[in-house]
Enzyme design. Structure first.
Site, PDB file in Angstrom:
ATOM      1  N   CYS A  28       5.858  -4.087  -2.622  1.00 13.13           N
ATOM      2  CA  CYS A  28       6.491  -3.619  -1.197  1.00 13.13           C
ATOM      3  C   CYS A  28       8.196  -3.297  -2.000  1.00 13.13           C
ATOM      4  O   CYS A  28       9.021  -4.262  -2.082  1.00 13.13           O
ATOM      5  CB  CYS A  28       6.343  -3.503   0.529  1.00 13.13           C
ATOM      6  SG  CYS A  28       7.732  -3.394   0.621  1.00 13.13           S
ATOM      7  N   CYS A  31      10.274  -4.206   0.663  1.00 10.89           N
ATOM      8  CA  CYS A  31       9.990  -5.169   0.637  1.00 10.89           C
ATOM      9  C   CYS A  31      10.973  -6.307   0.422  1.00 10.89           C
ATOM     10  O   CYS A  31      12.089  -7.617   0.459  1.00 10.89           O
ATOM     11  CB  CYS A  31       9.086  -6.042   0.604  1.00 10.89           C
ATOM     12  SG  CYS A  31       8.130  -5.237   2.156  1.00 10.89           S
TER      13      CYS A  31
END
Length: 101
Positions: A28, A31
């Site tokens: 991600c 993230c």
């Protein structure tokens, strides 16, 4: 210090005090941006426990809490969820949010 937590120890690790849980995954992009911000905050504010939970490796907790997008930050106070924010957020914004608790 950021604590790596799992499905097995989620409840125990997040039951007391003010805890911020970062739900993330290695693939991600946002993230990867949020991670260093959480690391910085964990070094600056020792009154808050910061945890990370990898959603790919710990699907039961993410599913039971209805985590649909990552990164998601869950804020718990004495075991109760008091806030949830989705997506990347800069350090200053998170500091303001956490100051309310």
């Amino acid at each position: 210090m950021v604590h790596e937590i799992t499905d097995a120890n989620f409840e125990k690790e997040t039951a007391q005090g003010l805890v911020v849980i970062d739900f993330w995954a290695s693939w991600c992009g946002p993230c990867k941006m949020q991670g260093p911000v959480i690391d910085e905050l964990s070094e600056e504010d020792k009154n808050i426990k910061f945890c990370k939970l990898n959603v790919d490796e710990n699907q039961a907790t993410a599913s039971s809490l209805g985590i649909m997008s990552i990164p998601t930050l869950l804020v718990k106070k004495d075991g109760k969820i008091v806030d949830q924010i989705v997506g990347y957020h800069p350090k200053e914004q998170l500091q303001k949010l956490l100051a309310a608790y």
